[in-house]
Design a protein around this motif. Structure first.
Motif, short mmCIF file in Angstrom:
data_model
loop_
_atom_site.label_atom_id
_atom_site.label_comp_id
_atom_site.label_asym_id
_atom_site.label_seq_id
_atom_site.Cartn_x
_atom_site.Cartn_y
_atom_site.Cartn_z
N UNK A 66 -2.45 -3.66 -3.89
CA UNK A 66 -1.07 -4.17 -3.76
C UNK A 66 -0.39 -3.47 -2.59
N UNK A 67 -0.54 -2.15 -2.51
CA UNK A 67 0.07 -1.38 -1.42
C UNK A 67 -0.56 -1.71 -0.06
N UNK A 68 -1.88 -1.76 -0.02
CA UNK A 68 -2.58 -1.99 1.25
C UNK A 68 -2.28 -3.37 1.82
N UNK A 69 -2.23 -4.38 0.95
CA UNK A 69 -2.06 -5.76 1.41
C UNK A 69 -0.63 -6.29 1.25
N UNK A 70 0.35 -5.40 1.13
CA UNK A 70 1.72 -5.83 0.87
C UNK A 70 2.29 -6.73 1.97
N UNK A 71 1.84 -6.59 3.19
CA UNK A 71 2.37 -7.39 4.30
C UNK A 71 1.54 -8.64 4.58
N UNK A 72 0.54 -8.90 3.75
CA UNK A 72 -0.34 -10.04 3.95
C UNK A 72 -0.16 -10.99 2.77
N UNK A 73 -0.15 -12.27 3.05
CA UNK A 73 0.00 -13.27 1.99
C UNK A 73 -1.34 -13.48 1.29
N UNK A 74 -1.72 -12.49 0.50
CA UNK A 74 -2.99 -12.53 -0.22
C UNK A 74 -2.70 -12.35 -1.71
#
Length: 93
Positions: A66-74
């Motif tokens: 969640x933290x790592x991909x927070x800026x990606x719409x995944x």
């Protein structure tokens, strides 16, 4: 260890469908290699699953992703054995 695995992983992801298990000692970089593979897979239009041997570790990986991909719409979901059938089915959709 992790740098050699990155090269092999990218080669496998680029050539075809890739399935694999990352094995290593604590602190050897397994999680970062896995999250890198997830991002490459996502950019290629595929989905990924990150599996863990315990629910506690699965929750830790979930929170890290969640933290790592927070800026990606995944879309990131946590699926554990203690969830009800209804909870699991809502994730599958």
């Amino acid at each position: 260890y992790a740098d050699k695995l990155f090269i092999a992983l990218i080669g496998g992801l680029i050539r075809c469908h890739f399935s694999g298990i990352i094995i290593g000692d604590v602190g050897s970089g397994k999680t970062i290699v896995a999250t890198y593979a997830i991002s490459v897979n996502f950019l290629g239009g595929s989905q990924s699953a990150l599996m863990a041997p315990t629910e506690i570790l699965a929750e830790q990986h979930y929170n890290n992703c969640i933290d790592i991909f927070e800026d990606i719409d995944i879309k990131i979901e946590l699926l554990t054995g203690k969830m009800t059938k209804k909870e699991k089915e809502s994730i599958y959709k």
